[in-house]
Design a protein around this motif. Structure first.
Motif, short mmCIF file in Angstrom:
data_model
loop_
_atom_site.label_atom_id
_atom_site.label_comp_id
_atom_site.label_asym_id
_atom_site.label_seq_id
_atom_site.Cartn_x
_atom_site.Cartn_y
_atom_site.Cartn_z
N SER A 1 38.98 35.20 33.67
CA SER A 1 37.39 34.34 32.30
C SER A 1 37.40 33.42 33.87
O SER A 1 36.08 33.76 33.75
CB SER A 1 38.65 33.59 31.23
OG SER A 1 38.60 33.99 30.56
N GLY A 2 38.82 32.72 34.80
CA GLY A 2 38.41 31.61 35.90
C GLY A 2 36.97 32.23 36.27
O GLY A 2 36.15 32.18 37.02
N MET A 3 37.67 33.63 36.86
CA MET A 3 36.97 34.82 38.12
C MET A 3 36.18 34.94 37.94
O MET A 3 34.96 34.82 38.85
CB MET A 3 38.02 35.54 38.21
CG MET A 3 39.37 35.20 38.72
SD MET A 3 39.32 34.43 40.47
CE MET A 3 38.13 36.21 41.69
N LEU A 4 35.65 34.86 36.22
CA LEU A 4 34.00 35.81 35.58
C LEU A 4 32.59 34.54 35.99
O LEU A 4 31.74 34.87 35.83
CB LEU A 4 34.05 36.09 34.13
CG LEU A 4 34.75 37.50 34.04
CD1 LEU A 4 35.63 37.75 32.58
CD2 LEU A 4 34.20 39.05 34.74
N PRO B 1 28.24 45.05 30.10
CA PRO B 1 28.63 44.42 31.49
C PRO B 1 28.73 43.10 31.52
O PRO B 1 27.56 42.92 31.59
CB PRO B 1 27.90 45.62 31.76
CG PRO B 1 26.88 46.50 30.81
CD PRO B 1 27.03 44.96 29.78
N TYR B 2 29.64 43.25 32.01
CA TYR B 2 30.06 41.63 32.87
C TYR B 2 29.07 41.47 34.05
O TYR B 2 28.84 39.99 33.91
CB TYR B 2 31.89 42.26 33.68
CG TYR B 2 32.48 41.90 32.40
CD1 TYR B 2 32.38 41.52 31.07
CD2 TYR B 2 33.94 42.46 32.80
CE1 TYR B 2 33.48 40.88 30.08
CE2 TYR B 2 34.61 41.72 31.18
CZ TYR B 2 34.73 41.37 30.63
OH TYR B 2 35.45 41.76 30.14
N GLU C 1 39.83 38.84 27.55
CA GLU C 1 40.06 38.29 29.06
C GLU C 1 41.71 37.59 29.06
O GLU C 1 41.70 36.66 27.68
CB GLU C 1 39.11 38.15 29.93
CG GLU C 1 38.26 39.58 30.05
CD GLU C 1 38.88 40.31 30.77
OE1 GLU C 1 39.49 40.83 31.36
OE2 GLU C 1 38.09 41.29 30.54
N SER C 2 42.49 37.58 30.36
CA SER C 2 43.54 36.42 30.48
C SER C 2 42.28 35.09 31.16
O SER C 2 41.14 35.06 31.37
CB SER C 2 44.35 36.58 31.34
OG SER C 2 43.92 37.03 32.80
N PRO D 1 35.07 30.94 28.54
CA PRO D 1 35.69 31.28 28.39
C PRO D 1 36.77 31.65 27.21
O PRO D 1 37.46 32.57 26.88
CB PRO D 1 37.30 29.54 28.71
CG PRO D 1 36.36 29.06 29.58
CD PRO D 1 34.55 29.64 28.71
N LEU D 2 36.10 31.09 26.40
CA LEU D 2 36.93 31.34 24.98
C LEU D 2 36.23 32.83 24.46
O LEU D 2 36.68 33.31 24.03
CB LEU D 2 36.36 30.98 23.38
CG LEU D 2 37.47 29.09 23.48
CD1 LEU D 2 36.34 28.40 22.06
CD2 LEU D 2 38.68 29.22 23.19
#
Length: 504
Positions: free
Chosen positions: A318-321, A372-373, A313-314, A304-305
């Motif tokens: 971050s949680g969605m990723l 890339p994510y 990102e918010s 998340p950091l």
């Protein structure tokens, strides 16, 4: 390997596995999952709200951090009493008491009028929450046939996965669109349902105080764990284990724990029966769990950091990723835990650690400011498969060798190991990240740690993005190493097909 004794045929503590129909086990599992979801979800939801709480109460973040730290310390204080309390009060009554205490703490936390009152009520929550998982694990394990222990552990793994997946998303929505008070109030209906169902479906058991409470041991182990975890958390927060505020409590805590171990090896009725560690299967599982949890859960704070600081990102994004990884873990855990009833857990866990470390290694080599994510999520999904193949089969391997009476102590001991290793991992990753930032970022542009980074303008943060990504990558290498080291104790796990509890 030490053998365990078979449970007494007339033991009144709980029904034997064959006394509980499969439909009854399903009902028991539902209640245990509800209670565990409530406690696990609470932790991740509250972490998302800390910044909002600091603003609403006009309190420094260091004070608000105690909303999370106080809860964790309460867990560490009460968990060592779980095995004794189950014998003294009975598992059903103790579970219902812990759910009621947690729900009462949730109501009071939602009504808090200051940062100080919220911290106090969070401690009350922790005193109830610390008992929910070990008592629930004991009830379900006792009701389950040892040959189906893998499936039982698969059920217990559901809350552990739902929390990290749904917590950040749910917490962000409640804080942004409803009220921070509802991150606590939401526990009340769940707790009420779990309490009502527990009264109806849990098997009736009777208190069986076969041994007195080890008060000297309690006065050493509970404060020792609390001080150790507090020192580690403080060191992680400051990025320096050598700071007096971190070193002194950590050393005192470690000395108390060592004192407890030395005494427990000599007395007859220790708070935690260390004779469990004569069992090779338990030792192998405990060592594997310590290293793996230290690596995996310790590194969970890094992703998340990274997404928020390096990629902008918010918290919700971050949680969605992280959702694909959580889903991969959930699927793998359900499949692997059930397979461990037919295939030796040692074989599954070895493969799981290898897969998890490989995915983690691929992710680490790809961490950059512009990766890339989809690449990052693919790598972490592979890690998720390895995690699912490791955690619950390891627990099932340890509990399968335990007699009816030993399950409570074994479950309590494994819970303590999980709490301590997660605290060590989190603190270690925080300190390593701070050190990497110090070495890799310019003075005045993040070298002072996360606190300094938060004071910089967005343009400066973007400019130091590549160097900051390198700092994260350097920290991840340590997590990969720890995860790989978990292969060593895993090699000691049985690679023969499970046959049930010893002594049956």
């Amino acid at each position: 390997m030490a053998t365990t004794t078979a449970p007494a045929a007339n033991s009144p503590a709980a029904p034997t596995p064959t006394d509980t129909p499969s439909r009854g086990i399903a009902a028991i599992a539902l209640v245990v999952v509800l209670g565990s979801i409530m406690s696990v979800l609470d932790v991740t939801v509250v972490n998302v709200a800390l910044n909002h709480l600091a603003q609403d109460f006009d309190a420094p973040l260091a004070t608000i951090q105690w909303v999370a730290t106080g809860y964790t310390l309460a867990l560490a204080t009460v968990i060592p009493t779980a095995a004794w309390a189950m014998g003294r009060f009975g598992t059903k009554r103790l579970y219902m008491f812990s759910i009621a205490t947690f729900a009462a703490g949730s109501i009071l936390a939602g009504l808090a009028w200051s940062a100080e009152s919220l911290i106090v009520f969070r401690v009350l929550q922790g005193l109830g929450g610390g008992l929910i998982m070990p008592v629930g694990m004991t009830i379900l394990a006792r009701a389950s046939d040892p040959s189906r222990m893998g499936r039982t552990m698969a059920i217990l793994g559901i809350p552990v996965l739902i929390g990290p997946l749904a917590g950040p998303i749910l917490g962000g929505w409640l804080v942004d669109d409803v009220s921070w008070r509802w991150i606590f109030f939401i526990n009340v209906p769940i707790g009420a349902i779990a309490l009502g169902l527990a009264a109806k479906v849990f098997p009736r058991d009777t208190a069986q105080p076969t041994r007195p409470l080890d008060v000297p041991g309690l006065l050493m182990l509970s404060p020792g764990l609390a001080l150790l975890i507090y020192g580690l958390a403080t060191g992680g927060e400051k990025g320096d284990f050598g700071a007096a505020g971190a070193l002194v409590p950590a050393v005192l805590g470690a000395l108390l724990v060592i004192g407890f171990v030395a005494r427990a090896l000599r007395v007859e009725h220790a708070l935690i029966d260390l004779r469990l560690f004569r069992n090779r299967a338990f030792v192998a599982a405990a060592g594997t769990m310590f290293l793996f949890v230290c690596a995996y859960f310790g590194s969970m704070m890094l992703a998340p950091l990274y997404y928020q600081l390096v990629r902008g990102e918010s918290a919700t994004a971050s949680g969605m990723l992280g959702a694909p990884q959580a889903l991969a873990t959930a699927l793998a855990m359900q499949v692997a835990s059930r397979l461990s009833d037919r295939i030796a857990p040692g074989r599954i866990v070895l493969i799981g650690i290898a897969v998890g470390a490989s995915g983690f290694l691929a992710f680490t080599t790809q961490v950059a400011a512009d990766t890339p994510y989809w690449v990052l999520m693919a790598c972490m999904s592979v890690t998720g498969v390895g995690v699912g193949m490791t955690l619950m089969p390891t627990t099932a391997s340890a509990l399968r060798t335990m007699s009816h009476e030993q399950v409570a102590v074994a479950g309590t001991t494994l819970t303590i190991i999980q709490q301590v290793s997660a605290a060590i991992g989190g603190a270690l990753m925080s300190v390593l990240l701070a050190g990497s930032m110090r070495d890799g970022l310019p003075a005045g542009q993040g070298a002072g740690g996360l606190g300094e980074l938060h004071t910089l303008s967005p343009d400066v943060v973007v400019a130091v993005g590549p160097a900051l990504a390198d700092a994260f990558q350097g920290t991840y290498w340590w997590a990969v190493t720890l995860m790989g080291l978990a292969l060593l104790p895993a090699l000691l796990m049985s690679r023969r097909q499970p046959t049930g509890a010893v002594g049956e």
